[in-house]
Design an enzyme around this catalytic site. Sequence first.
Site, PDB file in Angstrom:
ATOM      1  N   ARG A  56     -12.929  -0.805  -1.097  1.00  0.00           N
ATOM      2  CA  ARG A  56     -12.618  -0.644   0.183  1.00  0.00           C
ATOM      3  C   ARG A  56     -13.571  -0.081   1.015  1.00  0.00           C
ATOM      4  O   ARG A  56     -13.835  -0.489   2.137  1.00  0.00           O
ATOM      5  CB  ARG A  56     -11.506   0.402   0.148  1.00  0.00           C
ATOM      6  CG  ARG A  56     -10.336  -0.503  -0.639  1.00  0.00           C
ATOM      7  CD  ARG A  56      -8.900   0.341  -0.433  1.00  0.00           C
ATOM      8  NE  ARG A  56      -8.561   0.220   1.115  1.00  0.00           N
ATOM      9  CZ  ARG A  56      -8.755   1.380   1.908  1.00  0.00           C
ATOM     10  NH1 ARG A  56      -9.153   2.442   1.166  1.00  0.00           N
ATOM     11  NH2 ARG A  56      -8.340   1.338   3.051  1.00  0.00           N
TER      12      ARG A  56
ATOM     13  N   CYS B  99     -26.919  -2.681  -7.391  1.00  0.00           N
ATOM     14  CA  CYS B  99     -27.815  -2.912  -6.587  1.00  0.00           C
ATOM     15  C   CYS B  99     -27.621  -3.571  -5.339  1.00  0.00           C
ATOM     16  O   CYS B  99     -27.654  -4.605  -5.157  1.00  0.00           O
ATOM     17  CB  CYS B  99     -28.775  -3.586  -7.376  1.00  0.00           C
ATOM     18  SG  CYS B  99     -29.037  -3.265  -9.145  1.00  0.00           S
TER      19      CYS B  99
ATOM     20  N   ARG C 201       0.853  -1.203   0.000  1.00  0.00           N
ATOM     21  CA  ARG C 201       0.091  -0.007   0.153  1.00  0.00           C
ATOM     22  C   ARG C 201       0.641   1.234  -0.050  1.00  0.00           C
ATOM     23  O   ARG C 201       0.415   2.146  -0.687  1.00  0.00           O
ATOM     24  CB  ARG C 201      -1.095  -0.095   1.471  1.00  0.00           C
ATOM     25  CG  ARG C 201      -1.833   1.180   1.326  1.00  0.00           C
ATOM     26  CD  ARG C 201      -2.534   1.217   2.759  1.00  0.00           C
ATOM     27  NE  ARG C 201      -2.977  -0.097   3.016  1.00  0.00           N
ATOM     28  CZ  ARG C 201      -4.314  -0.489   3.108  1.00  0.00           C
ATOM     29  NH1 ARG C 201      -5.050   0.157   2.392  1.00  0.00           N
ATOM     30  NH2 ARG C 201      -4.430  -1.778   3.282  1.00  0.00           N
TER      31      ARG C 201
HETATM   32  C1  LIG Z   1      -0.461  -7.833   2.113  1.00  0.00           C
HETATM   33  C2  LIG Z   1       0.782  -8.192   2.401  1.00  0.00           C
HETATM   34  C3  LIG Z   1       1.904  -7.355   2.606  1.00  0.00           C
HETATM   35  C4  LIG Z   1       1.443  -5.801   1.987  1.00  0.00           C
HETATM   36  O1  LIG Z   1       0.825  -4.940   2.986  1.00  0.00           O
HETATM   37  P1  LIG Z   1       0.608  -3.570   2.860  1.00  0.00           P
HETATM   38  O2  LIG Z   1      -0.274  -3.181   3.897  1.00  0.00           O
HETATM   39  O3  LIG Z   1       0.131  -3.421   1.404  1.00  0.00           O
HETATM   40  O4  LIG Z   1       1.985  -2.857   2.837  1.00  0.00           O
HETATM   41  C5  LIG Z   1       3.021  -7.680   2.949  1.00  0.00           C
HETATM   42  N1  LIG Z   1       3.232  -9.102   3.208  1.00  0.00           N
HETATM   43  C6  LIG Z   1       2.439  -9.891   3.115  1.00  0.00           C
HETATM   44  C7  LIG Z   1       2.535 -11.170   3.416  1.00  0.00           C
HETATM   45  C8  LIG Z   1       1.224  -9.509   2.789  1.00  0.00           C
HETATM   46  O5  LIG Z   1       0.119 -10.441   2.869  1.00  0.00           O
END
Ligand SMILES: *Cc1c(COP(=O)(O)O)cnc(C)c1O
Length: 433
Positions: A323, A353, A287
Site C-alpha cells: 500500500r 531493489c 477494509r
Molecule cells: C473492493 C470492493 C468492496 C469493498 O471495499 P472496502 O473499501 O474494502 O470496503 C465492495 N464492493 C466491491 C464491488 C468492491 O470492488
Amino acid sequence: MNLRNLPGQPHLAYRGNELYLEDIRLNDLAKEHGTPLFVYSKAAMLSTLVAYQRGFAGRKVQICYAMKANPSLGVIQVFAQAGCGFDVVSGGDIERVLAAGGLAEKIIFSGVGKTSSEMRLALDLGIGCFNVESEAELEVLSEVALAMDLRAPVSLRVNPNVDPKTHPYISTGLKDSKFGIAHERVLPAYQRAAKLAGVRIVGIDCHIGSQITQVEPYLDAMDRMLDLVEAIEATGIAMGHIDFGGGLGINYQGDTPPSADELWQKLLARLDARGFGERQLMIEPGRSLVGNAGVCLSEVLYLKPGEQKNFCIIDAAMNDLPRPAMYQAFHQIIPLNPRSDAPATWEVVGPICESGDWIGHARKLALQPGDLLAVLSAGAYCMSMASNYNSRGRAAEILVDGNRAHLIRQRESISDQMRGETLINPQTTAASI
Ligand SMILES: *Cc1c(COP(=O)(O)O)cnc(C)c1O
C-alpha cells in the site's frame, strides 16, 4: 500491569514493555514463526462486524464480506461462521469461499471482467447474485445461462457519479471510472434485462470507492440509487434488494471515519424518510471489517545512518505491504519492545531493489538491529496484494483467538514459488526450439 491500548486498535496493547494482540505476546509469535509475519485478531474482526450488525438491528440485511480485502481461508471461515455472505471478484474467490465453508447462495459476484467460464462456475454452484457492470456483460451472461438452461440472478451495478473523496485509485463511482453502468443508462439496461430470457432481476447495487471517511458521499449515492429504483419500478420492473457496496474507511493515521453503526443510523434514517426502510438490503464491507484487525511483524536488519536520511532496513517489503508504494499510504509502525533511548528519524524501507520499496517515511523510533517492529492496520489489502517480487516468498499468517494462535498460512517456500515452472529441455537442439 501497565496496559496501554493504541488508538483505533482495541485488541492491540502494551502490557509493560511487551506488545500483545489479544492475549498473545507478539514477540513469541515472531520467534516461533519468523518474520515478516501477519497476525490477525479474530475478536477485532468480530467486533467490527458487530458494529454493522448493531447498525442494522431489526432490518433485513445481508452483510457480504468483500473478501478481496483479505481472502485467506482462515479469515473467510471467521466471517462464514458469523453468518456473512461474500462479495467475490473472481472464480478463484468463489472456490475459496466454498473451501472455507461459506455458502454459494450467499455469494454476490462483482467485477468488470467476468469470463464465461467464471460465469458457468458461479451458475453451476447457484450463487446469490451477479453484480453486472456493463450492458455487454449482461448479454453474455444471459447467453451463458441459457446454454445451461438457467436464469442468472442479476443486479446491475450503478455508477452514481459521486466523488467519495478518497485516493483516485480507490475511487470507483465517478463518471470516468471503469466500474458500473452510467446512471443515465441504468433504466434502459434494466428494461433490456427484463427482456432477456437468461437473466432474472433480483436487485440493484453500487460501490463508490474505498477508505471513505465521510457520510455525505454515501448519502449522495443512496439518493441517486433510490431515484433510480423509483424510476425503474415505475416501469413495472420489481427491484428486489438494494446493495450499497462497501468502502467505509478505517483509522490509519488519525483518520476519523464514522463507525459502521453511526454511518448506518444516518443512512437508514434517509432510507426510512424515502419509504425504503422495509427493503431487503445488502452491503459489501471489506477494509472496515479486517484492516485494523491485523499487524505485520518485521525485524530490523540494518541501520544505515546517512547525511540526508537515516535508513532502517527491515525484512518486510513492498511485496508484503504494497500500500505505501501503490497509494502513498500510511501505516503506523511501532516497536514490539519499546526502548527508552532517544529516538532518531528513520526512513523505514524493505530489501527490494526499487526506491518505491518504502514502508514509512520520517518515523521517530529508537532502534537497534534485531529489533522487532509491528506495521499496524495490515489486515486489509496487504497479504491479498502480496507478490513474489525479488523471489520473496509470501509471509506466514496467524489468526489469534484469545490466548490461542492458529497458523492459517505457512510461509511460502522457494519450492512453492517454483512449482509449475520448467526449464527448457536441455536435450532440445537449437533448431527445434
Ligand atoms: C473492493 C470492493 C468492496 C469493498 O471495499 P472496502 O473499501 O474494502 O470496503 C465492495 N464492493 C466491491 C464491488 C468492491 O470492488
